[in-house]
Design a protein around this motif. Structure first.
Motif, PDB file in Angstrom:
ATOM      1  N   LEU A  23      30.914 -51.673 -10.898  1.00 44.90           N
ATOM      2  CA  LEU A  23      29.511 -51.783 -10.495  1.00 44.90           C
ATOM      3  C   LEU A  23      28.572 -51.168 -11.522  1.00 44.90           C
ATOM      4  CD1 LEU A  23      27.413 -52.717  -8.497  1.00 44.90           C
ATOM      5  CD2 LEU A  23      27.879 -50.681  -7.109  1.00 44.90           C
TER       6      LEU A  23
ATOM      7  N   LYS B 294      32.189 -50.234  -6.014  1.00 45.09           N
ATOM      8  CA  LYS B 294      32.132 -51.608  -5.498  1.00 45.09           C
ATOM      9  C   LYS B 294      33.201 -51.807  -4.427  1.00 45.09           C
ATOM     10  CE  LYS B 294      31.194 -54.826  -8.500  1.00 45.09           C
ATOM     11  NZ  LYS B 294      31.289 -55.875  -9.529  1.00 45.09           N
TER      12      LYS B 294
ATOM     13  N   LEU C 126      25.690 -56.985   2.390  1.00 44.28           N
ATOM     14  CA  LEU C 126      25.510 -55.814   1.522  1.00 44.28           C
ATOM     15  C   LEU C 126      24.092 -55.256   1.646  1.00 44.28           C
ATOM     16  CD1 LEU C 126      27.467 -57.082  -1.603  1.00 44.28           C
ATOM     17  CD2 LEU C 126      28.028 -55.030  -0.268  1.00 44.28           C
TER      18      LEU C 126
ATOM     19  N   CYS D 111      26.772 -56.024  -7.318  1.00 47.15           N
ATOM     20  CA  CYS D 111      28.034 -56.153  -6.563  1.00 47.15           C
ATOM     21  C   CYS D 111      28.636 -57.543  -6.703  1.00 47.15           C
ATOM     22  CB  CYS D 111      27.802 -55.843  -5.086  1.00 47.15           C
ATOM     23  SG  CYS D 111      27.656 -54.090  -4.716  1.00 47.15           S
TER      24      CYS D 111
ATOM     25  N   TYR E  38      32.514 -52.703  -0.348  1.00 52.59           N
ATOM     26  CA  TYR E  38      33.161 -53.820   0.337  1.00 52.59           C
ATOM     27  C   TYR E  38      34.082 -53.320   1.451  1.00 52.59           C
ATOM     28  CZ  TYR E  38      31.208 -57.410  -2.595  1.00 52.59           C
ATOM     29  OH  TYR E  38      30.323 -58.272  -3.192  1.00 52.59           O
TER      30      TYR E  38
END
Length: 191
Positions: A122, A156, A90, A116, A160
């Protein structure tokens, strides 16, 4: 007055005090909001806001010199060390898309990454007031990355998804998001 209303009043009061100390850039307003929430145990951010101890002390000394802040998370949240590789991925993703380079940017990245690793939306994990603040912060600091979220996916999940795509991993079974049964979980409202 209920405990929840008192905590909200305390948060807004602390937020206003921190904002008055550090208002040179938009990041400093978002930092003031996240720090005020964290100080009152209203975020998922761990000790030192998820930053290295020296980085945390520099942040507080530079932006909020008149405020005494705890170093340990008032919420009692501790980092999940089993997710350290994910953390590094990240950080690298956000550094790649960062609009600027330097201390403030590194702090924003470190705090976002720590958020995160939380279990909620988030913006909530960061202690921001609403999703709009998070969107503004991401567009300000990572405009090219934020522009990729053109379907307004939850942030979030979006971050990802970017990690998965960078690794060539496509874990979703649906041929596209539009036909996926989990669509409301990724694109629905965040309350």
């Amino acid at each position: 007055m209920s405990i929840a209303l008192k905590l909200q009043d305390d948060r807004i009061s602390l937020y206003a005090r921190l904002k008055s100390q550090a208002m040179a850039t938009p990041n400093q307003e978002w930092l003031a909001c996240m720090v005020s929430s964290w100080c009152l145990g209203k975020s998922a951010l761990p000790d030192y806001l998820g930053l290295e101890p020296a980085q945390f002390k520099r942040l507080v000394g530079h932006y909020f010199p008149d405020c005494r802040m705890p170093e340990l998370a008032p919420s009692g949240i501790r980092p999940d060390f089993s997710r350290m590789l994910e953390r590094d991925d990240l950080v690298n993703l956000l550094k790649h898309y960062s609009q600027s380079d330097g201390f403030e940017s590194d702090c924003i990245i470190g705090i976002i990454v720590a958020g995160c690793l939380g279990n909620d939306h988030l913006w909530q994990d960061l202690g921001l007031l609403d999703r709009g603040q998070l969107s503004d912060m991401l567009h300000y600091n990572f405009p090219e990355l934020a522009a990729k979220n053109d379907k307004d996916m939850k942030w979030k999940k979006f971050l990802y998804k970017q990690l998965c795509e960078a690794e060539g991993l496509y874990l979703c079974r649906a041929p596209s998001c539009a036909v996926c049964s989990d669509y409301p979980k990724c694109y629905g409202p965040e309350n």
